[in-house]
Design an enzyme around this catalytic site. Structure first.
Site, short mmCIF file in Angstrom:
data_model
loop_
_atom_site.label_atom_id
_atom_site.label_comp_id
_atom_site.label_asym_id
_atom_site.label_seq_id
_atom_site.Cartn_x
_atom_site.Cartn_y
_atom_site.Cartn_z
N GLY A 1 0.86 -1.20 0.09
CA GLY A 1 0.04 0.14 0.00
C GLY A 1 0.82 1.26 0.04
O GLY A 1 2.11 1.44 0.26
N GLY B 1 0.75 5.24 1.32
CA GLY B 1 0.35 6.48 2.15
C GLY B 1 0.82 7.89 1.80
O GLY B 1 1.54 7.98 0.84
N GLY B 2 0.43 8.88 2.45
CA GLY B 2 1.02 10.03 2.25
C GLY B 2 2.47 10.32 2.53
O GLY B 2 3.25 11.19 1.56
N MET B 3 3.19 9.49 3.38
CA MET B 3 4.29 9.89 3.67
C MET B 3 5.41 8.53 3.14
O MET B 3 6.61 8.90 3.02
CB MET B 3 4.81 10.15 5.20
N ASP C 1 -6.44 10.90 14.11
CA ASP C 1 -6.71 10.50 12.79
C ASP C 1 -7.54 8.94 12.59
O ASP C 1 -7.42 8.10 11.95
CB ASP C 1 -5.72 10.09 11.70
N LYS D 1 -10.42 6.64 12.25
CA LYS D 1 -11.43 6.40 10.99
C LYS D 1 -11.24 4.75 10.67
O LYS D 1 -10.38 4.11 10.83
CB LYS D 1 -10.80 7.32 9.99
N ALA E 1 -10.68 3.35 8.02
CA ALA E 1 -9.37 2.81 7.29
C ALA E 1 -8.26 2.68 8.20
O ALA E 1 -7.35 1.97 7.88
CB ALA E 1 -8.95 3.89 6.11
N ASN E 2 -8.18 3.08 9.35
CA ASN E 2 -7.15 2.80 10.32
C ASN E 2 -7.49 1.82 11.37
O ASN E 2 -6.68 1.90 12.36
CB ASN E 2 -6.67 4.37 10.92
N ASP F 1 -1.77 3.43 11.90
CA ASP F 1 -1.17 4.50 11.67
C ASP F 1 -1.32 5.75 12.57
O ASP F 1 -2.25 6.52 12.44
CB ASP F 1 -1.92 4.85 10.33
#
Length: 258
Positions: free
Chosen positions: A45, A47-49, A161, A163, A165-166, A181
């Protein structure tokens, strides 16, 4: 940047790792490359970082989820500091409902963390398939999320964060929760300069008003987000809606949920 269940991909094709990730050359046909003591096998996957790969620990002979920072971001000292902060915060918590961090390190100029490889599926994927859940499922999942958050809050850590998805659901025990995460997590005693002053960080659909305003937050922001997750599990819908981030933030400020 959640974890995939034993090789399933999350929003990317399995060959999406053709970009140069800065690894040492592969030494076997089934490898993408090498990083520190790990054989990097497959992209799981993005992610942003960073990216999450399926990898094998050469010393312990076990499969792990290896999260590595994107090389272009790793050249930014502040971005590297935030990535390593996530790793340290997550590794500091040992709890059954928080994903376990095996190792934090840096190799070839790339920060990485090796995590427990999980079986199962994200709560987001569960809700995409089933819309809403039974009362028994909501209570079981919600209570486990709350227990994991309580462990983090006792250490002064805020996730920021929470949610679907986490939230990872393992198949054992009728569904065992792991919180993923900690990329936005911080210690309440940390220097807030690690994030831009006033920047909106998090996911608007699950974000409390004070976080959306860029105000100082405490552990209650995670409880608000958990409330939004419970709302969606129970109704199949979100308490606050908007077509984009700005509309969501406006609705958050002006509207009361049904």
């Amino acid at each position: 940047s959640g974890l995939a269940p034993n090789g399933d991909t999350i929003g990317v094709a399995s060959d999406a790792s053709e970009d140069d990730d800065g690894f040492a050359p592969a030494q076997a046909p089934d490898e993408i490359g090498r990083l520190a003591c790990y054989r990097v096998l497959k992209l799981l996957g993005v992610g942003g970082m960073g990216k999450v790969f399926l990898a094998e620990d050469l010393q312990l002979r076990r499969k792990v989820a290896l999260k590595v920072m994107k090389p272009d971001l790793a050249r930014n000292p502040k971005a590297k500091q935030r990535f390593l902060q996530e790793a340290r915060l997550a590794a500091a918590i040992e709890h059954d409902h928080i994903v376990h961090i095996y190792q934090v390190g840096e190799d070839l100029g790339i920060p990485f963390l090796a995590m427990q490889l999980l079986n199962g599926i994200s709560l987001e994927d569960v809700l995409q398939r089933k819309s809403s859940l039974t009362h028994k499922q909501i209570i079981r999942i919600g209570s486990q999320i709350a227990e994991g958050l309580a462990a983090a809050h006792e250490r002064g850590l805020i996730h920021r964060d929470i949610k679907p998805a986490n939230i990872w659901i393992e198949p054992t025990g009728g569904g065992r929760v792991k919180i993923l995460d900690f990329g936005l997590a911080r210690n309440t005693a940390d220097d807030i300069s690690l994030t831009q002053s006033g920047a909106v960080m998090g996911t608007p659909a699950y974000m409390p008003p004070e976080q959306a305003r860029g105000d100082k937050v405490d552990h209650r922001c995670d409880l608000y987000s958990l409330g939004c997750v419970l709302y969606r599990m129970a109704t199949g819908d979100l308490p606050i809606k908007g077509n984009d981030t700005m509309a969501m933030l406006m609705a958050l400020a002006l509207h009361d949920p049904i």
